[in-house]
Design an enzyme around this catalytic site. Structure first.
Site, PDB file in Angstrom:
ATOM      1  N   SER A 199       0.838  -1.208   0.000  1.00  0.00           N
ATOM      2  CA  SER A 199       0.000   0.000   0.000  1.00  0.00           C
ATOM      3  C   SER A 199       0.866   1.249   0.000  1.00  0.00           C
ATOM      4  O   SER A 199       1.899   1.295   0.667  1.00  0.00           O
ATOM      5  CB  SER A 199      -0.885  -0.001   1.253  1.00  0.00           C
ATOM      6  OG  SER A 199      -1.451   1.275   1.464  1.00  0.00           O
ATOM      7  N   TYR A 213      -2.401   5.719  -5.031  1.00  0.00           N
ATOM      8  CA  TYR A 213      -3.539   6.630  -5.155  1.00  0.00           C
ATOM      9  C   TYR A 213      -3.059   7.781  -6.020  1.00  0.00           C
ATOM     10  O   TYR A 213      -1.856   8.043  -6.093  1.00  0.00           O
ATOM     11  CB  TYR A 213      -3.942   7.172  -3.784  1.00  0.00           C
ATOM     12  CG  TYR A 213      -4.553   6.148  -2.858  1.00  0.00           C
ATOM     13  CD1 TYR A 213      -5.790   5.587  -3.136  1.00  0.00           C
ATOM     14  CD2 TYR A 213      -3.901   5.760  -1.686  1.00  0.00           C
ATOM     15  CE1 TYR A 213      -6.352   4.653  -2.273  1.00  0.00           C
ATOM     16  CE2 TYR A 213      -4.463   4.827  -0.826  1.00  0.00           C
ATOM     17  CZ  TYR A 213      -5.685   4.285  -1.128  1.00  0.00           C
ATOM     18  OH  TYR A 213      -6.242   3.369  -0.293  1.00  0.00           O
ATOM     19  N   THR A 250      -5.587   2.306  -7.423  1.00  0.00           N
ATOM     20  CA  THR A 250      -6.879   2.124  -6.744  1.00  0.00           C
ATOM     21  C   THR A 250      -7.849   3.183  -7.261  1.00  0.00           C
ATOM     22  O   THR A 250      -7.587   4.374  -7.148  1.00  0.00           O
ATOM     23  CB  THR A 250      -6.689   2.232  -5.215  1.00  0.00           C
ATOM     24  OG1 THR A 250      -5.778   1.204  -4.821  1.00  0.00           O
ATOM     25  CG2 THR A 250      -7.998   2.046  -4.469  1.00  0.00           C
ATOM     26  N   LYS A 258      -7.585  -1.312  -9.740  1.00  0.00           N
ATOM     27  CA  LYS A 258      -8.201  -2.009  -8.597  1.00  0.00           C
ATOM     28  C   LYS A 258      -9.468  -1.268  -8.151  1.00  0.00           C
ATOM     29  O   LYS A 258      -9.396  -0.093  -7.785  1.00  0.00           O
ATOM     30  CB  LYS A 258      -7.199  -2.053  -7.439  1.00  0.00           C
ATOM     31  CG  LYS A 258      -7.764  -2.606  -6.133  1.00  0.00           C
ATOM     32  CD  LYS A 258      -6.678  -2.722  -5.079  1.00  0.00           C
ATOM     33  CE  LYS A 258      -7.169  -3.352  -3.799  1.00  0.00           C
ATOM     34  NZ  LYS A 258      -7.897  -2.428  -2.921  1.00  0.00           N
ATOM     35  N   HIS A 277     -12.970  -3.009  -2.235  1.00  0.00           N
ATOM     36  CA  HIS A 277     -12.096  -2.457  -1.186  1.00  0.00           C
ATOM     37  C   HIS A 277     -12.412  -3.124   0.168  1.00  0.00           C
ATOM     38  O   HIS A 277     -12.399  -2.483   1.217  1.00  0.00           O
ATOM     39  CB  HIS A 277     -12.307  -0.940  -1.109  1.00  0.00           C
ATOM     40  CG  HIS A 277     -11.101  -0.149  -0.663  1.00  0.00           C
ATOM     41  ND1 HIS A 277     -10.410   0.705  -1.490  1.00  0.00           N
ATOM     42  CD2 HIS A 277     -10.480  -0.070   0.545  1.00  0.00           C
ATOM     43  CE1 HIS A 277      -9.431   1.281  -0.806  1.00  0.00           C
ATOM     44  NE2 HIS A 277      -9.440   0.818   0.434  1.00  0.00           N
TER      45      HIS A 277
HETATM   46  C1  LIG Z   1      -7.081  -2.450   7.026  1.00  0.00           C
HETATM   47  C2  LIG Z   1      -7.218  -2.333   5.542  1.00  0.00           C
HETATM   48  C3  LIG Z   1      -6.483  -1.363   4.876  1.00  0.00           C
HETATM   49  C4  LIG Z   1      -6.594  -1.266   3.489  1.00  0.00           C
HETATM   50  N1  LIG Z   1      -5.799  -0.373   2.842  1.00  0.00           N
HETATM   51  C5  LIG Z   1      -5.844  -0.306   1.485  1.00  0.00           C
HETATM   52  C6  LIG Z   1      -4.980   0.559   0.782  1.00  0.00           C
HETATM   53  O1  LIG Z   1      -4.149   1.247   1.373  1.00  0.00           O
HETATM   54  N2  LIG Z   1      -5.097   0.606  -0.564  1.00  0.00           N
HETATM   55  C7  LIG Z   1      -6.015  -0.156  -1.242  1.00  0.00           C
HETATM   56  O2  LIG Z   1      -6.090  -0.078  -2.462  1.00  0.00           O
HETATM   57  N3  LIG Z   1      -6.812  -1.017  -0.595  1.00  0.00           N
HETATM   58  C8  LIG Z   1      -6.754  -1.109   0.738  1.00  0.00           C
HETATM   59  N4  LIG Z   1      -7.549  -2.004   1.387  1.00  0.00           N
HETATM   60  C9  LIG Z   1      -8.437  -2.916   0.623  1.00  0.00           C
HETATM   61  C10 LIG Z   1      -7.703  -4.228   0.312  1.00  0.00           C
HETATM   62  O3  LIG Z   1      -6.690  -4.011  -0.634  1.00  0.00           O
HETATM   63  C11 LIG Z   1      -8.625  -5.290  -0.276  1.00  0.00           C
HETATM   64  O4  LIG Z   1      -9.332  -4.752  -1.372  1.00  0.00           O
HETATM   65  C12 LIG Z   1      -9.629  -5.872   0.740  1.00  0.00           C
HETATM   66  O5  LIG Z   1      -9.067  -5.925   2.020  1.00  0.00           O
HETATM   67  C13 LIG Z   1     -10.046  -7.278   0.294  1.00  0.00           C
HETATM   68  O6  LIG Z   1     -11.020  -7.814   1.131  1.00  0.00           O
HETATM   69  P1  LIG Z   1     -10.711  -8.810   2.357  1.00  0.00           P
HETATM   70  O7  LIG Z   1     -10.115  -7.984   3.442  1.00  0.00           O
HETATM   71  O8  LIG Z   1     -12.059  -9.340   2.695  1.00  0.00           O
HETATM   72  O9  LIG Z   1      -9.769  -9.875   1.858  1.00  0.00           O
HETATM   73  C14 LIG Z   1      -7.465  -2.118   2.775  1.00  0.00           C
HETATM   74  C15 LIG Z   1      -8.196  -3.088   3.460  1.00  0.00           C
HETATM   75  C16 LIG Z   1      -8.074  -3.214   4.832  1.00  0.00           C
HETATM   76  C17 LIG Z   1      -8.863  -4.269   5.538  1.00  0.00           C
HETATM   77  C1  LIG Z   2      -4.520   9.216   3.264  1.00  0.00           C
HETATM   78  C2  LIG Z   2      -4.679   7.940   4.005  1.00  0.00           C
HETATM   79  C3  LIG Z   2      -5.728   7.044   3.449  1.00  0.00           C
HETATM   80  C4  LIG Z   2      -5.549   5.631   3.890  1.00  0.00           C
HETATM   81  C5  LIG Z   2      -6.514   4.732   3.237  1.00  0.00           C
HETATM   82  C6  LIG Z   2      -6.258   3.298   3.517  1.00  0.00           C
HETATM   83  C7  LIG Z   2      -7.347   2.472   2.951  1.00  0.00           C
HETATM   84  O1  LIG Z   2      -7.469   2.347   1.757  1.00  0.00           O
HETATM   85  C8  LIG Z   2      -8.287   1.814   3.832  1.00  0.00           C
HETATM   86  O2  LIG Z   2      -9.148   1.075   3.320  1.00  0.00           O
HETATM   87  O3  LIG Z   2      -8.242   2.039   5.042  1.00  0.00           O
END
Ligand SMILES: Cc1cc2nc3c(=O)[nH]c(=O)nc-3n(C[C@H](O)[C@H](O)[C@H](O)COP(=O)(O)O)c2cc1C
Ligand SMILES: CCCCCCC(=O)C(=O)O
Length: 377
Positions: free
Chosen positions: A108, A131, A157, A233, A257
């Protein structure tokens, strides 16, 4: 410790016991009513398997190829922000575990270890999630660094013009502990941990930084500044999948997401096939959201995915047992996939086909499709 864990889901309950409530809730929760969060899991249980018998399954191989990279299994790690909330070694420990499992990790942008630290942590194929910021120079600089650090693809994303409403974070007044930061962004933004603007701290940062004007022309712009393949994504229907291919995406990730953005969108597994059909094999289609079992992986591949990603299982595995926890989680999924393939009469990933699954509509109504021979009882 993870030695007594027998299924991936158990990591969540163990992580809950170990982690501060604010951090656990940030990882676990979804947007608003969490309808889609529940559906992401439930939709898998509505798909049934159609095993074939008397196939020689004395040798079963889970390996596959993703964007030209050979990996041990079609199960990869999705980008998740701030792994140090789970474990002091953060994304470095995750990267080591993913490397040991011989698969791919997407880092990430909002990681709590810098991309250079992660790149140095272990050998292996890694993609960088991006992003697009109001200040394009930030994105451009991150892309250059990712290229220099040896990341092999960019994952843009596209479902986050602003953060979804995660009410657990609002209730908890989510704030990053003082020792945790976002080093990839340090050169550009001095985050104010007291910042709120009536939303959670992260939502407020996102409001300040993310470019809500992002559109298809910006995908072309991103392509113009890098030679790395770009995966989009956050695609949730066939129409956008076609536009993604036209814009030059090298891959598509069907993702909501982890149900953290817009509530009441469909569970990802239910729209995978629509996207796969729209794309027509021009680029690989991946899926994430609710994948917790080898059978889930098998179902996704049968519906046309070239691979799957897991999000929360990685951070919960990390919280429970650091690098060993993530490794165990990935091993369990791989072993379950291998056993599923064996019991389904399939020896390699490319033998998994649409014949091997039936949807709720199909088993309730029968179908006239060419891939099933239903008895209409
Ligand atoms: C705690 C957390 C943080 C996440 N941060 C990001 C991120 O920084 N960028 C992003 O594209 N998706 C982020 N996601 C989404 C994940 O990439 C992914 O799409 C999602 O967790 C998939 O579902 P699952 O948790 O049920 O496996 C995040 C998800 C979680 C749970
Ligand atoms: C500028 C910080 C944004 C963090 C986002 C992380 C994320 O995608 C998530 O699901 O949490």
């Amino acid at each position: 410790m993870s030695k007594d864990v027998v299924k991936v889901d158990e990591f969540e309950a163990l992580a809950k016991k170990k982690m501060p409530k604010m951090a656990f809730d940030y990882y676990a929760s979804g947007a608003e009513d969490e309808y889609t969060l529940q559906q992401n899991r439930d939709a898998f249980s509505r798909i049934r398997l159609r095993p074939r018998i008397l196939v020689d399954v004395s040798s079963v191989n889970t390996s596959t190829t993703v964007l030209g990279f050979r990996i041990a299994m079609p199960i990869m790690v999705a980008p998740a922000a701030l792994h140090k909330l789970a474990h002091p070694e953060g994304e470095v420990a995750t990267a080591r575990a993913v490397s040991a499992a011989d698969t791919i990790m997407i880092l990430s942008t909002t990681s709590s270890c810098s991309m250079e630290e992660v790149a140095a942590a272990a050998p292996g194929v890694r993609f960088f999630q991006l992003y697009v910021y109001k200040d394009r120079q930030i994105s451009q600089h991150l892309v250059r660094r990712a290229e220099d650090a040896g990341f092999s693809a960019l994952v843009l994303t596209v479902d986050t013009p602003r953060l979804g409403r995660r009410e657990a974070d609002l209730k908890n007044n989510f704030t990053l502990p003082p020792h945790i930061a976002n080093p990839n962004m340090e050169a550009f933004v001095k985050h104010d941990k007291k910042e709120r603007n009536g939303s959670s701290m992260l939502a407020s940062w996102a409001d300040k930084l993310f470019d809500r004007s992002l559109s298809w022309k910006d995908v072309k712009w991103l392509k113009s500044i890098t030679k790395l393949p770009i995966i989009l994504k956050g695609i949730l229907n066939g129409e956008d999948a076609i536009l993604a291919v036209q814009a030059g995406a090298a891959g598509i990730m069907v993702s909501n997401h982890g149900a953290r953005q817009l509530d009441y969108v469909p569970p990802t597994i239910s729209i995978l096939e629509e996207v796969v059909k729209a794309v027509g094999g021009q680029v690989p289609v991946f899926v994430d959201g609710g994948i917790r079992r080898g059978t889930d992986v098998f179902k996704a591949l049968a519906l046309g995915a070239s691979g799957v990603f897991v999000g929360r299982p990685s951070v919960f595995g990390l919280a429970v047992d650091g690098e060993a926890g993530v490794k165990k989680m990935l091993e369990m999924l791989r072993d379950e996939l291998e056993r599923t393939m064996t019991l389904m009469g399939v020896c390699s990933v490319d033998q998994i086909s649409r014949h091997h699954v039936e949807t709720e509509h199909e088993y309730n109504n029968g179908c006239n499709c060419s891939h099933h021979m239903h008895s209409k009882l």
